[in-house]
Design a protein around this motif. Sequence first.
Motif, PDB file in Angstrom:
ATOM      1  N   ASP A 178      53.361  32.493  35.105  1.00 42.84           N
ATOM      2  CA  ASP A 178      52.699  33.722  34.903  1.00 42.84           C
ATOM      3  C   ASP A 178      51.407  33.101  33.829  1.00 42.84           C
ATOM      4  O   ASP A 178      50.330  34.024  34.046  1.00 42.84           O
ATOM      5  CB  ASP A 178      53.494  34.574  33.956  1.00 42.84           C
ATOM      6  N   LEU A 179      51.718  32.315  32.982  1.00 49.48           N
ATOM      7  CA  LEU A 179      50.507  32.010  32.013  1.00 49.48           C
ATOM      8  C   LEU A 179      49.528  31.266  32.977  1.00 49.48           C
ATOM      9  O   LEU A 179      48.232  31.581  32.710  1.00 49.48           O
ATOM     10  CB  LEU A 179      51.103  31.138  31.157  1.00 49.48           C
ATOM     11  N   LEU A 180      50.016  30.468  33.842  1.00 47.03           N
ATOM     12  CA  LEU A 180      48.839  29.746  34.502  1.00 47.03           C
ATOM     13  C   LEU A 180      48.068  30.561  35.496  1.00 47.03           C
ATOM     14  O   LEU A 180      46.624  30.413  35.476  1.00 47.03           O
ATOM     15  CB  LEU A 180      49.587  28.614  35.327  1.00 47.03           C
ATOM     16  N   LEU A 181      48.828  31.493  36.339  1.00 49.27           N
ATOM     17  CA  LEU A 181      48.202  32.506  37.101  1.00 49.27           C
ATOM     18  C   LEU A 181      47.083  33.523  36.372  1.00 49.27           C
ATOM     19  O   LEU A 181      46.161  33.855  36.727  1.00 49.27           O
ATOM     20  CB  LEU A 181      49.137  33.306  37.831  1.00 49.27           C
ATOM     21  N   ALA A 182      47.775  34.089  35.195  1.00 48.53           N
ATOM     22  CA  ALA A 182      46.772  34.868  34.355  1.00 48.53           C
ATOM     23  C   ALA A 182      45.422  34.080  33.921  1.00 48.53           C
ATOM     24  O   ALA A 182      44.329  34.743  33.992  1.00 48.53           O
ATOM     25  CB  ALA A 182      47.715  35.178  33.255  1.00 48.53           C
ATOM     26  N   ALA A 183      45.595  32.791  33.516  1.00 47.11           N
ATOM     27  CA  ALA A 183      44.439  32.217  32.782  1.00 47.11           C
ATOM     28  C   ALA A 183      43.492  32.082  34.158  1.00 47.11           C
ATOM     29  O   ALA A 183      42.178  32.067  33.926  1.00 47.11           O
ATOM     30  CB  ALA A 183      44.896  30.730  32.159  1.00 47.11           C
ATOM     31  N   ALA A 184      43.988  31.507  35.226  1.00 40.55           N
ATOM     32  CA  ALA A 184      43.038  31.386  36.356  1.00 40.55           C
ATOM     33  C   ALA A 184      42.327  32.838  36.668  1.00 40.55           C
ATOM     34  O   ALA A 184      41.064  32.296  36.879  1.00 40.55           O
ATOM     35  CB  ALA A 184      43.864  31.011  37.838  1.00 40.55           C
TER      36      ALA A 184
END
Length: 267
Positions: A178-184
């Motif tokens: 979730d963190l990685l996708l949100a940042a992307a």
Amino acid sequence: MTAIAQLEENRTVEGVYAVARKERLRTRAGAAYLALELVDPSGRIPARVWNDVELLDGRFTEGDAVRVLGRVERYRDRLQLDVRTLEPAEGVDPAAMAPAMRRDGDELEGFLEFLVAEIHDDALRGIVQRALAGAPLRAYPATPDGHHSYAGGLLEHTVGVATICRELAQLHPRLRGDLLLAAALVHDLGRTKELGPPPLFAPTEDGRLLGHVHLALRALEELGAPSELLHAVACHHDARAARTAEAAVLYHANQLDAVAATRPVPD
């Protein structure tokens, strides 16, 4: 009228283009000339005005749409247009002449919505939804003169980076998906504040002084983004500064999408 993508060496052409850049320079011998960058929805090309400089210089400014007659030449392995004559293109909206993406914009926006919905954490998903609601990705390039440097390139690049990150999170479950996708999805949010309107996409005052990373961080902080999301966005151009796996992965995903979009491939 000949589109820029159709230009061929040693051909005399006539076309309507927008002036994305205009500089008055001098040759080594001291003669004045104009260095231009011309654009249309199919691409961009450098151009030079060697003759009648005083006359033609007064006919247009940077950002105008112009009708050009010239000859295509090759200079340092790149096509270049030798402008013979030039005049304003009446009734042509220069903004409509900005280079455009080749992929379907509606399809990309639909996939962007799908990727946002893939964030399962309600708080993170809400931040991303609010951030993207005010960011017209379809209207801006991802970079002014590098990868995805055309209107809609920001949308295309954002979807590309987010897709890479989503796949990597599934391949490596240790990553906080979730963190990685949100940042992307929000990593280049600041481009919409850094750049002005087409066809120039010239830096705004905030863009010139702060840059797109800082502008993205400022917008995300106002939305209450957590520190780890801010950190990943802050490091997406600097792998050495990354202190989390997600920040490091975002850096490499960003680089990978840029390389895939720009490096030449065999015909």
